[in-house]
Scaffold this motif. Structure first.
Motif, mmCIF file in Angstrom:
data_model
loop_
_atom_site.group_PDB
_atom_site.id
_atom_site.type_symbol
_atom_site.label_atom_id
_atom_site.label_comp_id
_atom_site.label_asym_id
_atom_site.label_seq_id
_atom_site.Cartn_x
_atom_site.Cartn_y
_atom_site.Cartn_z
ATOM 1 N N GLY A 1 0.969 -0.381 0.656
ATOM 2 C CA GLY A 1 0.811 0.279 -0.632
ATOM 3 C C GLY A 1 -0.205 1.391 -0.519
ATOM 4 O O GLY A 1 -0.424 1.950 0.561
ATOM 5 N N ARG A 2 -0.864 1.672 -1.643
ATOM 6 C CA ARG A 2 -1.857 2.749 -1.684
ATOM 7 C C ARG A 2 -3.062 2.409 -0.819
ATOM 8 O O ARG A 2 -3.644 1.346 -0.961
ATOM 9 N N LYS A 3 -3.452 3.355 0.026
ATOM 10 C CA LYS A 3 -4.674 3.167 0.811
ATOM 11 C C LYS A 3 -5.903 3.453 -0.034
ATOM 12 O O LYS A 3 -6.965 2.887 0.202
ATOM 13 N N HIS A 4 -5.747 4.340 -1.004
ATOM 14 C CA HIS A 4 -6.833 4.681 -1.922
ATOM 15 C C HIS A 4 -6.286 4.609 -3.341
ATOM 16 O O HIS A 4 -5.248 5.237 -3.621
ATOM 17 N N PRO A 5 -6.948 3.879 -4.226
ATOM 18 C CA PRO A 5 -6.420 3.658 -5.572
ATOM 19 C C PRO A 5 -6.059 4.927 -6.338
ATOM 20 O O PRO A 5 -5.107 4.936 -7.099
ATOM 21 N N SER A 6 -6.794 6.003 -6.109
ATOM 22 C CA SER A 6 -6.547 7.223 -6.876
ATOM 23 C C SER A 6 -5.496 8.139 -6.256
ATOM 24 O O SER A 6 -5.163 9.168 -6.825
ATOM 25 N N ASN A 7 -4.946 7.768 -5.086
ATOM 26 C CA ASN A 7 -3.977 8.628 -4.425
ATOM 27 C C ASN A 7 -2.691 7.847 -4.113
ATOM 28 O O ASN A 7 -2.604 7.173 -3.086
ATOM 29 N N SER B 1 -4.015 -2.468 14.313
ATOM 30 C CA SER B 1 -3.432 -1.122 14.422
ATOM 31 C C SER B 1 -3.186 -0.494 13.056
ATOM 32 O O SER B 1 -2.303 0.345 12.909
ATOM 33 N N ARG B 2 -3.969 -0.885 12.069
ATOM 34 C CA ARG B 2 -3.705 -0.476 10.679
ATOM 35 C C ARG B 2 -3.558 1.029 10.490
ATOM 36 O O ARG B 2 -2.809 1.467 9.640
ATOM 37 N N GLN B 3 -4.260 1.834 11.282
ATOM 38 C CA GLN B 3 -4.223 3.282 11.097
ATOM 39 C C GLN B 3 -2.880 3.914 11.468
ATOM 40 O O GLN B 3 -2.550 4.985 10.978
ATOM 41 N N LYS B 4 -2.109 3.256 12.311
ATOM 42 C CA LYS B 4 -0.855 3.868 12.750
ATOM 43 C C LYS B 4 0.323 3.566 11.816
ATOM 44 O O LYS B 4 1.390 4.149 11.970
ATOM 45 N N TYR B 5 0.124 2.696 10.834
ATOM 46 C CA TYR B 5 1.221 2.320 9.940
ATOM 47 C C TYR B 5 1.285 3.224 8.719
ATOM 48 O O TYR B 5 0.267 3.593 8.143
ATOM 49 N N MET B 6 2.530 3.554 8.340
ATOM 50 C CA MET B 6 2.760 4.406 7.173
ATOM 51 C C MET B 6 3.648 3.676 6.175
ATOM 52 O O MET B 6 4.321 2.703 6.515
ATOM 53 N N TYR B 7 3.648 4.184 4.943
ATOM 54 C CA TYR B 7 4.507 3.636 3.905
ATOM 55 C C TYR B 7 5.926 4.176 4.091
ATOM 56 O O TYR B 7 6.136 5.368 4.261
ATOM 57 N N ASN B 8 6.910 3.295 4.045
ATOM 58 C CA ASN B 8 8.314 3.647 4.270
ATOM 59 C C ASN B 8 8.999 4.022 2.952
ATOM 60 O O ASN B 8 9.791 3.257 2.410
ATOM 61 N N LEU B 9 8.693 5.201 2.446
ATOM 62 C CA LEU B 9 9.289 5.657 1.187
ATOM 63 C C LEU B 9 10.799 5.815 1.319
ATOM 64 O O LEU B 9 11.547 5.459 0.406
ATOM 65 N N ASN C 1 -0.823 8.533 -0.483
ATOM 66 C CA ASN C 1 -1.352 8.088 0.802
ATOM 67 C C ASN C 1 -1.178 6.577 0.906
ATOM 68 O O ASN C 1 -2.003 5.813 0.432
ATOM 69 N N GLY C 2 -0.079 6.156 1.529
ATOM 70 C CA GLY C 2 0.209 4.730 1.609
ATOM 71 C C GLY C 2 0.296 4.243 3.031
ATOM 72 O O GLY C 2 0.467 5.014 3.975
ATOM 73 N N GLY C 3 0.194 2.942 3.183
ATOM 74 C CA GLY C 3 0.300 2.307 4.487
ATOM 75 C C GLY C 3 -0.113 0.853 4.391
ATOM 76 O O GLY C 3 -0.119 0.264 3.310
ATOM 77 N N PHE C 4 -0.481 0.271 5.526
ATOM 78 C CA PHE C 4 -0.918 -1.121 5.565
ATOM 79 C C PHE C 4 -2.258 -1.243 4.848
ATOM 80 O O PHE C 4 -3.170 -0.460 5.107
ATOM 81 N N VAL C 5 -2.361 -2.220 3.948
ATOM 82 C CA VAL C 5 -3.591 -2.396 3.180
ATOM 83 C C VAL C 5 -3.963 -3.865 3.043
ATOM 84 O O VAL C 5 -3.097 -4.727 2.959
ATOM 85 N N LYS C 6 -5.264 -4.104 3.042
ATOM 86 C CA LYS C 6 -5.790 -5.395 2.606
ATOM 87 C C LYS C 6 -6.137 -5.183 1.145
ATOM 88 O O LYS C 6 -6.950 -4.318 0.808
ATOM 89 N N GLU C 7 -5.493 -5.933 0.287
ATOM 90 C CA GLU C 7 -5.683 -5.748 -1.150
ATOM 91 C C GLU C 7 -6.744 -6.702 -1.681
ATOM 92 O O GLU C 7 -7.046 -7.722 -1.066
ATOM 93 N N ASP C 8 -7.282 -6.355 -2.830
ATOM 94 C CA ASP C 8 -8.282 -7.174 -3.498
ATOM 95 C C ASP C 8 -7.931 -7.200 -4.973
ATOM 96 O O ASP C 8 -7.835 -6.144 -5.599
#
Length: 187
Positions: free
Chosen positions: A48-54, A103-111, A57-64
């Motif tokens: 999902g979103r890597k940053h709540p306001s953007n 490897s979290r940085q290499k993953y992208m969101y599959n729109l 910019n999506g990819g692998f995320v640890k959510e809270d």
């Protein structure tokens, strides 16, 4: 005999524009899926979103559920399901999850994959997932098969329809009060 454990599938609806667009097509009440290894949802993972306001910019995320994107949408509705699994399946899931974490940085969101679902045609790229595809991939790579379809065709609503999942909670995410928990994955 193997011990039984539980994992949790969280489905949410934040009410964002992206969610409303998806919902206009799916007619499903929840359009985002996450996986957790404890009932408190303190170890919650998805794409999902890597940053709540953007939202772009999506990819692998640890959510809270207390901070991040969910804190920006206090009226988020959700449903939480419990899935009984074996110790061995949990070990496998944690191994797969740690590959994503490392490897979290290499993953992208599959729109494009989301669009592929509307066409009932899987769109898969290496290192690219959407939320329900990711959760289904974790389960499938661990030997858990809930459906007879590729992870790239699994929707959040497919989790709602699975007979193997037991309802834990449905309502506002901010009102969820879990009982003491199960497993922590750790990083």
């Amino acid at each position: 005999m193997t011990d039984q454990r539980s994992i949790y599938i969280l489905l949410t609806n934040t009410g964002t524009l992206f969610t409303k667009v998806i919902q206009s097509y799916t007619k499903a009440p929840y359009n985002h899926a996450s996986i957790s290894f404890n009932r408190e949802l303190s170890e919650l993972y998805s794409f999902g979103r890597k940053h709540p306001s953007n939202p772009l910019n999506g990819g692998f995320v640890k959510e809270d559920i207390q901070t991040g994107t969910y804190s920006k949408y206090p009226n988020t509705t959700c449903v939480i399901y419990e899935l009984q699994v074996t110790d061995r399946e949990v070990e496998k899931m944690k191994r797969v999850l740690h590959i994503f974490i490392r490897s979290r940085q290499k993953y992208m969101y599959n729109l494009l994959g989301v669009i592929g679902i509307t066409l009932k045609e899987p769109v898969e790229f290496s290192n690219s997932y959407f939320c329900s595809q990711f959760v289904a991939e974790i389960l499938q790579r661990s030997g858990i098969k809930l459906w007879n379809k590729l992870p790239a065709l699994v929707t959040p609503d497919d989790f709602r329809q699975s007979e193997r999942l037991a309802l834990v909670y449905e309502g506002k995410l901010s009102d969820y009060k879990p009982r003491n928990g199960d497993l922590d994955v750790g990083e």
